[in-house]
Design an enzyme around this catalytic site. Structure first.
Site, PDB file in Angstrom:
ATOM      1  N   CYS A  47       0.783  -1.087  -0.029  1.00 33.35           N
ATOM      2  CA  CYS A  47       0.085   0.133   0.086  1.00 33.35           C
ATOM      3  C   CYS A  47       0.860   1.279   0.074  1.00 33.35           C
ATOM      4  CB  CYS A  47      -0.961   0.124   1.350  1.00 33.35           C
ATOM      5  SG  CYS A  47      -2.002   1.370   1.243  1.00 33.35           S
ATOM      6  N   CYS A  51       0.473   4.735   7.225  1.00 34.48           N
ATOM      7  CA  CYS A  51      -0.213   4.525   8.542  1.00 34.48           C
ATOM      8  C   CYS A  51       0.584   3.750   9.416  1.00 34.48           C
ATOM      9  CB  CYS A  51      -1.305   3.723   8.242  1.00 34.48           C
ATOM     10  SG  CYS A  51      -2.631   4.248   7.044  1.00 34.48           S
ATOM     11  N   CYS A  54       0.478  -0.036  10.416  1.00 37.21           N
ATOM     12  CA  CYS A  54       0.143  -1.025   9.460  1.00 37.21           C
ATOM     13  C   CYS A  54       1.176  -1.938   8.617  1.00 37.21           C
ATOM     14  CB  CYS A  54      -0.863  -0.248   8.114  1.00 37.21           C
ATOM     15  SG  CYS A  54      -1.660  -1.619   7.212  1.00 37.21           S
ATOM     16  N   CYS A  91     -16.458  -9.323   5.378  1.00 32.08           N
ATOM     17  CA  CYS A  91     -15.807  -8.212   4.956  1.00 32.08           C
ATOM     18  C   CYS A  91     -14.382  -8.309   3.907  1.00 32.08           C
ATOM     19  CB  CYS A  91     -15.343  -7.586   6.449  1.00 32.08           C
ATOM     20  SG  CYS A  91     -16.711  -7.410   7.498  1.00 32.08           S
ATOM     21  N   CYS A 124     -19.480  -6.251   3.525  1.00 34.98           N
ATOM     22  CA  CYS A 124     -18.720  -4.801   3.699  1.00 34.98           C
ATOM     23  C   CYS A 124     -17.408  -4.904   3.014  1.00 34.98           C
ATOM     24  CB  CYS A 124     -18.353  -4.933   5.238  1.00 34.98           C
ATOM     25  SG  CYS A 124     -17.417  -3.588   5.973  1.00 34.98           S
ATOM     26  N   CYS A 184     -19.350   1.791   8.462  1.00 34.82           N
ATOM     27  CA  CYS A 184     -18.635   1.222   9.480  1.00 34.82           C
ATOM     28  C   CYS A 184     -17.163   1.991   9.512  1.00 34.82           C
ATOM     29  CB  CYS A 184     -18.128  -0.159   8.989  1.00 34.82           C
ATOM     30  SG  CYS A 184     -17.169  -0.975  10.210  1.00 34.82           S
ATOM     31  N   ARG A 256     -17.863  -3.478  17.417  1.00 33.42           N
ATOM     32  CA  ARG A 256     -17.259  -4.489  17.094  1.00 33.42           C
ATOM     33  C   ARG A 256     -15.929  -4.502  17.694  1.00 33.42           C
ATOM     34  NH1 ARG A 256     -17.743  -4.169  11.815  1.00 33.42           N
ATOM     35  NH2 ARG A 256     -19.793  -5.057  11.818  1.00 33.42           N
TER      36      ARG A 256
HETATM   37  N1  SAM Z   1      -6.747   0.415   3.263  1.00 32.83           N
HETATM   38  C1  SAM Z   1      -7.977   0.475   3.781  1.00 32.83           C
HETATM   39  C2  SAM Z   1      -8.372   1.670   4.853  1.00 32.83           C
HETATM   40  O1  SAM Z   1      -7.182   2.024   5.355  1.00 32.83           O
HETATM   41  O2  SAM Z   1      -9.284   2.086   5.139  1.00 32.83           O
HETATM   42  C3  SAM Z   1      -8.606  -0.854   4.664  1.00 32.83           C
HETATM   43  C4  SAM Z   1      -7.842  -1.745   5.385  1.00 32.83           C
HETATM   44  S1  SAM Z   1      -7.160  -0.931   7.085  1.00 32.83           S
HETATM   45  C5  SAM Z   1      -5.955  -2.269   7.358  1.00 32.83           C
HETATM   46  C6  SAM Z   1      -8.524  -1.107   8.153  1.00 32.83           C
HETATM   47  C7  SAM Z   1      -8.295  -0.824   9.480  1.00 32.83           C
HETATM   48  O3  SAM Z   1      -7.415  -1.938  10.181  1.00 32.83           O
HETATM   49  C8  SAM Z   1      -7.350   0.366   9.980  1.00 32.83           C
HETATM   50  O4  SAM Z   1      -8.070   1.718   9.828  1.00 32.83           O
HETATM   51  C9  SAM Z   1      -7.118   0.078  11.345  1.00 32.83           C
HETATM   52  O5  SAM Z   1      -7.979   0.613  12.340  1.00 32.83           O
HETATM   53  C10 SAM Z   1      -7.071  -1.515  11.440  1.00 32.83           C
HETATM   54  N2  SAM Z   1      -5.657  -1.819  11.548  1.00 32.83           N
HETATM   55  C11 SAM Z   1      -4.640  -1.935  10.712  1.00 32.83           C
HETATM   56  N3  SAM Z   1      -3.462  -2.478  11.057  1.00 32.83           N
HETATM   57  C12 SAM Z   1      -3.730  -2.897  12.313  1.00 32.83           C
HETATM   58  C13 SAM Z   1      -2.818  -3.281  13.304  1.00 32.83           C
HETATM   59  N4  SAM Z   1      -1.538  -3.790  13.310  1.00 32.83           N
HETATM   60  N5  SAM Z   1      -3.488  -3.388  14.641  1.00 32.83           N
HETATM   61  C14 SAM Z   1      -4.959  -3.228  14.961  1.00 32.83           C
HETATM   62  N6  SAM Z   1      -5.594  -2.493  13.919  1.00 32.83           N
HETATM   63  C15 SAM Z   1      -5.095  -2.403  12.716  1.00 32.83           C
HETATM   64 FE1  SF4 Z   2      -2.893   1.232   3.415  1.00 33.75          FE
HETATM   65 FE2  SF4 Z   2      -2.781  -0.006   5.935  1.00 33.75          FE
HETATM   66 FE3  SF4 Z   2      -3.299   2.786   5.631  1.00 33.75          FE
HETATM   67 FE4  SF4 Z   2      -5.199   0.985   4.847  1.00 33.75          FE
HETATM   68  S1  SF4 Z   2      -4.423   1.315   6.912  1.00 33.75           S
HETATM   69  S2  SF4 Z   2      -4.338   3.011   3.855  1.00 33.75           S
HETATM   70  S3  SF4 Z   2      -3.831  -0.794   4.001  1.00 33.75           S
HETATM   71  S4  SF4 Z   2      -1.163   1.379   5.191  1.00 33.75           S
END
Ligand code: SAM
Ligand code: SF4
Ligand code: DTB
Length: 336
Positions: A47, A51, A54, A91, A124, A184, A256
């Site tokens: 990606c 973030c 992530c 989802c 979802c 959501c 959730r």
């Molecule tokens: N890329 C899309 C976005 O950013 O909306 C969808 C996927 S993203 C993985 C969805 C959510 O997963 C994030 O907003 C965060 O709240 C959660 N998430 C991601 N990595 C995580 C982690 N290491 N521990 C807990 N929650 C996580």
């Molecule tokens: Fe990309 Fe992860 Fe951020 Fe979603 S949460 S936008 S998958 S870096």
């Protein structure tokens, strides 16, 4: 609810807060029912966004193997298995900044959604940023709810993500609402935020018009190689307090209990359910991270005498309150 009200709630003695949130929960939902949702990462890793929590961000050196978009057949196989195992919501997540109409990948995802939506589960998706047209296309393809988390307060967000803004996230949420999909939207605890950041998140979410249909509360699963890899675990009592405040601030949403359950005791999860959590991700895997084994979850629900929520594939998005100001989704003073 505004910040001052949320702070007052959060500061209540633990059992007083739980008593209040449990009462709100009982007034809004059938007693003792938990929704089971299955997650599938349909496009893993690589990606463009940064973030800090992530593992799917291409900016960090992690052990994750990037994958291409899964085929429709593979997704359908998982979706059928999820339904057979009792999930009522499926989802699908993609590690993208967003999607744009007319691209091959968007057309492929739309094609997948059309088939998944024929299975009788709530559908979802979480694909990142959406424009108004893409949102309408997804709604027409059969999406019930769109997951787009704000994750934390507008003040803390730039410390966690710099490649897009809180405003960008809010714009997508507005597009989702305008297209008639349920929203959501939730957050993640353990990303170096303060209690005020957590409550500001709830202030913003609770001011959406309409309020979200579901509010995922994730606890950080520290991912090796990411900037937050060494963050400490969230205090379980703080997690329960957050669930209770979410239940009161967004009374009709499914709250959730999301990522991070592998590190929670059964007792903490039981307190979360009492405080108002009524949905979990079910199955051994989240997107890339571990989740409790399905059998262990079944055992826990049985021990607590909790039943599962029936499917509602024709779930209608909550309606917009036309009497409120025509703000995008939150009033400027409570947001950015
Ligand atoms: N890329 C899309 C976005 O950013 O909306 C969808 C996927 S993203 C993985 C969805 C959510 O997963 C994030 O907003 C965060 O709240 C959660 N998430 C991601 N990595 C995580 C982690 N290491 N521990 C807990 N929650 C996580
Ligand atoms: Fe990309 Fe992860 Fe951020 Fe979603 S949460 S936008 S998958 S870096
Ligand atoms: C949400 O709030 N949590 C889910 C779902 N929405 C997409 C994702 C959790 C991801 C946990 C980390 C991982 O599996 O990589």
């Amino acid at each position: 609810m505004n910040l001052a009200e949320l702070q007052e709630l959060h500061a209540l003695p633990f059992f007083e807060l739980l008593k209040r949130s449990h009462e709100v929960h009982e007034a809004s939902f059938p007693a003792g029912k938990i929704q089971l949702c299955t997650l599938l990462s349909i496009k893993t890793g690589g990606c463009s966004e940064d973030c800090a929590y992530c593992t799917q961000s291409a900016r960090y050196e992690t052990d994750l193997k990037n994958e291409r978009l899964l085929s429709k057949e593979t997704v359908m196989e998982s979706a059928r298995a999820a339904r057979e195992n009792g999930s009522t919501r499926f989802c699908m997540g993609a590690a993208w900044r967003g999607v744009r109409g007319g691209t091959e990948r968007f057309n492929q995802v739309v094609d997948i959604i059309k088939d998944v939506s024929s299975l009788g589960m709530e559908v979802c998706v979480t694909l990142g940023e959406l424009g108004p047209d893409e949102a309408v296309t997804l709604k027409e393809a059969g999406v019930t709810a769109y997951n787009h988390n704000l994750d934390t307060s507008p003040e803390h967000y730039p410390n966690i993500v710099t490649s897009h803004t809180y405003e960008d996230r809010l714009r997508t949420i507005r597009n989702v609402q305008d297209a008639g999909m349920s929203v959501c939207c939730g957050g993640i605890l353990g990303i170096s935020e303060t209690i005020t950041d957590r409550l500001r998140l709830l202030e913003v979410i609770s001011s959406f018009n309409p309020q979200p249909e579901s509010v995922p509360i994730n606890s950080l699963m520290p991912m090796p190689g990411t900037p937050l890899a060494n963050n400490p675990q969230v205090d379980p009592f703080d997690l329960v307090r957050m669930i209770a405040c979410a239940r009161i601030a967004v009374p009709n949403a499914k709250v959730r209990l999301s990522a991070g359950r592998t590190r929670l005791s059964d007792e903490t999860q039981a307190l979360c359910f009492y405080a108002g959590a009524n949905s979990i991700f079910y199955g051994d895997k989240l997107l890339t991270a571990d989740n409790p084994e399905a059998g262990k979850d079944r055992e826990l629900l049985a021990k607590l005498g909790l039943d599962t929520l029936e499917p509602n594939p024709s779930l209608e998005a909550p309606s917009i309150d036309r009497d409120l100001a025509a703000s995008p989704c939150c009033s400027p003073k409570s947001c950015c």
